[in-house]
Design an enzyme around this catalytic site. Sequence first.
Site, mmCIF file in Angstrom:
data_model
loop_
_atom_site.group_PDB
_atom_site.id
_atom_site.type_symbol
_atom_site.label_atom_id
_atom_site.label_comp_id
_atom_site.label_asym_id
_atom_site.label_seq_id
_atom_site.Cartn_x
_atom_site.Cartn_y
_atom_site.Cartn_z
ATOM 1 N N GLY A 13 -33.253 22.062 -16.989
ATOM 2 C CA GLY A 13 -32.449 21.009 -17.589
ATOM 3 C C GLY A 13 -31.264 20.518 -16.766
ATOM 4 N N ILE A 93 -48.210 15.989 -20.047
ATOM 5 C CA ILE A 93 -48.540 14.562 -20.035
ATOM 6 C C ILE A 93 -48.720 14.062 -21.461
ATOM 7 C CG2 ILE A 93 -50.374 12.928 -19.400
ATOM 8 C CD1 ILE A 93 -50.437 14.251 -16.664
ATOM 9 N N LEU A 94 -48.185 12.876 -21.711
ATOM 10 C CA LEU A 94 -48.304 12.252 -23.035
ATOM 11 C C LEU A 94 -49.424 11.223 -22.957
ATOM 12 C CD1 LEU A 94 -44.471 11.877 -23.553
ATOM 13 C CD2 LEU A 94 -45.983 13.374 -24.889
ATOM 14 N N HIS A 110 -39.035 11.184 -11.635
ATOM 15 C CA HIS A 110 -40.052 11.873 -10.822
ATOM 16 C C HIS A 110 -39.468 12.143 -9.433
ATOM 17 C CE1 HIS A 110 -43.997 13.163 -9.589
ATOM 18 N NE2 HIS A 110 -43.800 12.492 -8.470
ATOM 19 N N ASP A 151 -47.206 8.618 -14.215
ATOM 20 C CA ASP A 151 -46.315 8.095 -13.165
ATOM 21 C C ASP A 151 -46.663 6.654 -12.776
ATOM 22 O OD1 ASP A 151 -44.845 10.497 -13.051
ATOM 23 O OD2 ASP A 151 -46.282 11.372 -11.655
ATOM 24 N N GLU A 178 -29.705 16.553 -6.127
ATOM 25 C CA GLU A 178 -28.277 16.236 -5.933
ATOM 26 C C GLU A 178 -28.061 14.792 -5.476
ATOM 27 O OE1 GLU A 178 -26.582 20.636 -4.612
ATOM 28 O OE2 GLU A 178 -26.838 19.078 -3.106
ATOM 29 N N ALA A 180 -30.351 12.222 -5.418
ATOM 30 C CA ALA A 180 -31.075 11.121 -6.062
ATOM 31 C C ALA A 180 -31.190 11.264 -7.588
ATOM 32 C CB ALA A 180 -32.462 10.985 -5.433
ATOM 33 N N GLU A 181 -31.831 12.324 -8.071
ATOM 34 C CA GLU A 181 -32.150 12.379 -9.506
ATOM 35 C C GLU A 181 -30.918 12.330 -10.400
ATOM 36 O OE1 GLU A 181 -35.246 15.166 -10.757
ATOM 37 O OE2 GLU A 181 -35.618 15.592 -8.665
#
Length: 199
Positions: A13, A93-94, A110, A151, A178, A180-181
């Site tokens: 998380g 996956i949904l 992603h 995706d 760190e 990017a996400e």
Amino acid sequence: MKTKIAVLVSGGGTNLQALIDAQGSVLTSGEIALVVSNNAGAYALERAKKAGIPTAVVLKKECGSQQAFEEKLKEVLSAHGIGLIVLAGFMTILTADFTACYPQRIINVHPSLIPSFCGEGFYGLRVHQAALDYGVKVTGATVHFVNGIPDGGKIIAQKAVYIADGDTPETLQRRVMEQAEWVLLPQAAEQVSAALQKA
Ligand code: GAR
């Protein structure tokens, strides 16, 4: 009224934490109203509790089928009046049946530059292992809308990150998080929350 956000998680998380920390600064049009995990042991649940955010655990095993799992998710989301779903390390996956219920209302982070190293089977450290195996010099992260294609939804934001000599999947994962996400996801959540607020 602020867009009510549900963050769906499965593990540590850190992206959830970035969203929590962004509330009141980067994230102002939406508020995290619920954290849902498909793993009762996810540390992300502790992060939510520390921040005073309601949590729910929905286990596929207990539901018995993918369809029943998704029905339960829908129930929980609707009970909390959720307007935007953020997948932040949600490792399942949904189906298209589920995603079709929330058009332009589900986003995912992603850990690669889509369309590289994405789709079924590419999640977590596997994505970084694949980038290192291929020998790319630049990777990064992508935030995109979620549709029935894993995706495959419209891209909202991307940020490139350089690969360093001697990187392991773990060191690369950390740098991508760190650089990017943790930056992109709160910005994208704000952008979509603001658009939904006006809609
Ligand atoms: C993140 O790197 C996220 O991009 C990735 O899992 C990690 C979760 O970390 N998601 C995927 O691979 C989805 N295909 P976190 O639990 O610390 O946010």
